[in-house]
Design a protein around this motif. Structure first.
Motif, PDB file in Angstrom:
ATOM      1  N   ARG A   5     -84.542  14.791 -16.227  1.00 35.36           N
ATOM      2  CA  ARG A   5     -84.341  12.942 -16.062  1.00 35.36           C
ATOM      3  C   ARG A   5     -85.657  12.289 -16.660  1.00 35.36           C
ATOM      4  O   ARG A   5     -86.729  12.947 -15.816  1.00 35.36           O
ATOM      5  CB  ARG A   5     -83.762  12.484 -15.386  1.00 35.36           C
ATOM      6  CG  ARG A   5     -82.205  13.399 -14.942  1.00 35.36           C
ATOM      7  CD  ARG A   5     -81.497  12.768 -13.649  1.00 35.36           C
ATOM      8  NE  ARG A   5     -80.110  13.025 -13.789  1.00 35.36           N
ATOM      9  CZ  ARG A   5     -79.512  13.919 -13.045  1.00 35.36           C
ATOM     10  NH1 ARG A   5     -80.116  14.333 -11.988  1.00 35.36           N
ATOM     11  NH2 ARG A   5     -78.241  14.253 -13.044  1.00 35.36           N
ATOM     12  N   LEU A   6     -85.765  11.522 -17.461  1.00 34.32           N
ATOM     13  CA  LEU A   6     -87.046  10.837 -17.722  1.00 34.32           C
ATOM     14  C   LEU A   6     -86.605   9.184 -17.914  1.00 34.32           C
ATOM     15  O   LEU A   6     -86.495   8.758 -18.910  1.00 34.32           O
ATOM     16  CB  LEU A   6     -87.775  11.231 -19.197  1.00 34.32           C
ATOM     17  CG  LEU A   6     -88.736  10.601 -19.448  1.00 34.32           C
ATOM     18  CD1 LEU A   6     -90.152  11.390 -18.814  1.00 34.32           C
ATOM     19  CD2 LEU A   6     -89.185  11.074 -21.021  1.00 34.32           C
TER      20      LEU A   6
ATOM     21  N   GLY B 121     -74.766  13.170 -20.612  1.00 33.62           N
ATOM     22  CA  GLY B 121     -73.800  12.170 -20.075  1.00 33.62           C
ATOM     23  C   GLY B 121     -74.292  10.639 -20.970  1.00 33.62           C
ATOM     24  O   GLY B 121     -74.934  10.576 -21.742  1.00 33.62           O
ATOM     25  N   ASP B 122     -73.512   9.799 -20.204  1.00 35.53           N
ATOM     26  CA  ASP B 122     -73.768   8.311 -20.832  1.00 35.53           C
ATOM     27  C   ASP B 122     -75.089   7.752 -20.827  1.00 35.53           C
ATOM     28  O   ASP B 122     -75.470   7.249 -21.458  1.00 35.53           O
ATOM     29  CB  ASP B 122     -72.731   7.564 -19.953  1.00 35.53           C
ATOM     30  CG  ASP B 122     -72.785   7.499 -18.582  1.00 35.53           C
ATOM     31  OD1 ASP B 122     -73.466   8.132 -17.937  1.00 35.53           O
ATOM     32  OD2 ASP B 122     -71.906   6.691 -17.990  1.00 35.53           O
ATOM     33  N   GLY B 123     -76.145   8.269 -19.559  1.00 35.21           N
ATOM     34  CA  GLY B 123     -77.494   7.892 -19.652  1.00 35.21           C
ATOM     35  C   GLY B 123     -78.155   8.379 -20.669  1.00 35.21           C
ATOM     36  O   GLY B 123     -78.919   7.539 -21.486  1.00 35.21           O
ATOM     37  N   SER B 124     -77.867   9.658 -21.279  1.00 33.15           N
ATOM     38  CA  SER B 124     -78.542  10.414 -22.335  1.00 33.15           C
ATOM     39  C   SER B 124     -78.099   9.643 -23.503  1.00 33.15           C
ATOM     40  O   SER B 124     -78.870   9.615 -24.557  1.00 33.15           O
ATOM     41  CB  SER B 124     -78.280  11.721 -22.442  1.00 33.15           C
ATOM     42  OG  SER B 124     -78.449  12.473 -21.130  1.00 33.15           O
TER      43      SER B 124
ATOM     44  N   GLN C 272     -77.513   6.364 -23.907  1.00 31.86           N
ATOM     45  CA  GLN C 272     -78.233   5.206 -24.094  1.00 31.86           C
ATOM     46  C   GLN C 272     -79.436   5.561 -24.794  1.00 31.86           C
ATOM     47  O   GLN C 272     -79.915   4.680 -25.721  1.00 31.86           O
ATOM     48  CB  GLN C 272     -78.459   4.734 -22.685  1.00 31.86           C
ATOM     49  CG  GLN C 272     -77.071   4.213 -22.352  1.00 31.86           C
ATOM     50  CD  GLN C 272     -77.352   3.172 -20.860  1.00 31.86           C
ATOM     51  OE1 GLN C 272     -78.219   2.238 -20.911  1.00 31.86           O
ATOM     52  NE2 GLN C 272     -76.243   3.623 -19.997  1.00 31.86           N
ATOM     53  N   GLY C 273     -80.057   6.790 -24.474  1.00 32.35           N
ATOM     54  CA  GLY C 273     -81.623   6.877 -25.082  1.00 32.35           C
ATOM     55  C   GLY C 273     -81.196   7.388 -26.514  1.00 32.35           C
ATOM     56  O   GLY C 273     -81.882   6.815 -27.494  1.00 32.35           O
TER      57      GLY C 273
ATOM     58  N   LYS D 163     -80.459   4.156 -28.871  1.00 30.07           N
ATOM     59  CA  LYS D 163     -81.845   3.611 -28.867  1.00 30.07           C
ATOM     60  C   LYS D 163     -82.924   4.342 -30.071  1.00 30.07           C
ATOM     61  O   LYS D 163     -83.536   3.408 -30.984  1.00 30.07           O
ATOM     62  CB  LYS D 163     -82.798   3.111 -27.689  1.00 30.07           C
ATOM     63  CG  LYS D 163     -82.100   2.310 -26.908  1.00 30.07           C
ATOM     64  CD  LYS D 163     -82.702   1.878 -25.559  1.00 30.07           C
ATOM     65  CE  LYS D 163     -81.852   1.040 -24.880  1.00 30.07           C
ATOM     66  NZ  LYS D 163     -82.160   0.826 -23.303  1.00 30.07           N
TER      67      LYS D 163
END
Ligand code: ADP
Ligand code: F6P
Length: 323
Positions: free
Chosen positions: A73-74, A103-106, A108-109, A112
């Motif tokens: 996680r970064l 997952g959904d956080g990844s 978003q990266g 972008k």
């Protein structure tokens, strides 16, 4: 046609991620594209830890749990300047497209990075099954089987001793592991963030079951919705008279050999992702919907609402406690 594709895993690991990595590598090679592995998610991207993948590696990892290329996680990846470093690294290797398994956080990266010029595709890899618009995520089936085996084992000992057990199940805000696990094992009480019971309601329901002289009672609860499941067990014990124990299943749910279904999904997601990237498509995530593999826009996915499972909860609660 693109010449090089990268693959990384990000966020919490999930059983089946290796099968997806393996498929991305093998599908790329079969299409004449060079596959690259990026170690430890977005962290490896900014630290330039990248290496060309081989068929030998792809065939060795297919059935292993966890992720053989590491995950991390970064939080700094939300910063545009940090992402610019990632773009520079990818360009220095001439990697034109990226598969992000997470997952959904990844996602978003990934969204972008796509906006910054590198086509990315997300593959849903998480035990939580919390990616809206894919019916299942990679890892959910394996974790669910672990939950079911654990509850069955707890049921054996609770029945022998005429006791009640509280079982805390992962899911990070999504109740699917708890709902499906409780359905498959007949847990008498179910509580998740989406359909939460108060501690008093749980104690009351268990005491009604005690009056029916049930030999054992299992209370399945999703993680992080009660302050302390051991405190909840005490409350149930005081109200119902059952000796009550709490078990937090914890990280055992994230590991282990991926199930056949998770591998099957993962491999098809991997193939589908490489095929879309090689057509020049990016900014989408792969999912399975109504038994079809689909590629959906990441942004609309992130903004969609989860399916309402109110009726499913209602019926399972009715038949499992059957007052
Ligand atoms: P998951 O992908 O399992 O949901 P996380 O939410 O921890 O896991 O996200 C994984 C990683 O994705 C984060 O550590 C971060 O590097 C990246 N990420 C999350 N949210 C964003 C965002 N809004 N913008 C850019 N990157 C993000
Ligand atoms: O997202 C997978 C998951 O296992 C969740 O179910 C849980 O809430 C979280 O990750 C635990 O994260 P960590 O391993 O960082 O404690």
């Amino acid at each position: 046609m693109i010449k090089k594709i990268g693959v990384l895993t990000s966020g919490g690991d999930a059983p089946g991620m290796n099968a997806a990595i393996s498929a991305v590598i093998r599908r790329s090679i079969s299409k004449g594209i060079k596959p690259y592995i990026i170690f430890d998610g977005y962290k490896g991207l900014i630290e330039n830890r990248i290496e060309e993948a081989t068929l030998d590696f792809a065939s060795k990892i297919i059935g292993h749990g966890g992720t053989a290329i590491g995950s991390a996680r970064l939080p700094e990846f939300k910063d545009e300047n940090v992402r610019k470093k990632a773009i520079t690294t990818l360009k220095s290797h001439e990697i034109e497209a990226l598969v992000v398994i997470g997952g959904d956080g990844s996602y978003q990266g990934a969204e972008k990075l796509t906006q910054m010029g590198i086509n990315c595709i997300g593959i849903p890899g998480t035990i939580d099954n919390d990616i809206v618009s894919s019916d299942y995520t990679i890892g959910f089936d394996t974790a669910l089987n672990t939950v079911v085996r654990s509850i069955d084992a707890i049921r054996d000992t609770m029945t022998s001793h005429n006791r009640c057990a509280v079982v805390e199940i992962m899911g990070n805000g999504c109740g699917d592991l708890t709902l499906y696990g409780a359905t498959a094992t007949g847990c008498e009480v179910i509580s998740t963030r989406e359909n939460k019971l108060t501690e008093d309601e749980i104690a009351e329901q268990v005491s009604l079951l005690a009056k029916q002289k049930r030999r054992s009672v299992i209370v399945a609860v999703a993680e992080n919705i009660y302050n302390d499941v051991h405190g909840l067990a005490k409350k149930i014990e005081n109200k119902s008279g059952y000796v009550t124990r709490a078990t937090v299943l914890g990280h055992v749910q994230r590991g282990g050999t991926p199930s056949a279904m998770d591998r099957y999904l993962a491999i098809n997601f991997g193939i589908f992702a490489v095929d879309r990237l090689s057509e020049g498509i990016g900014g989408v995530y792969i999912g399975i919907c109504d038994n079809k593999f689909v590629a959906k826009d990441i942004e609309s996915t992130l903004n969609s609402k989860p399916k309402d499972k109110y009726n499913e909860y209602k019926i399972i609660r009715e038949i499992n406690k059957a007052f």
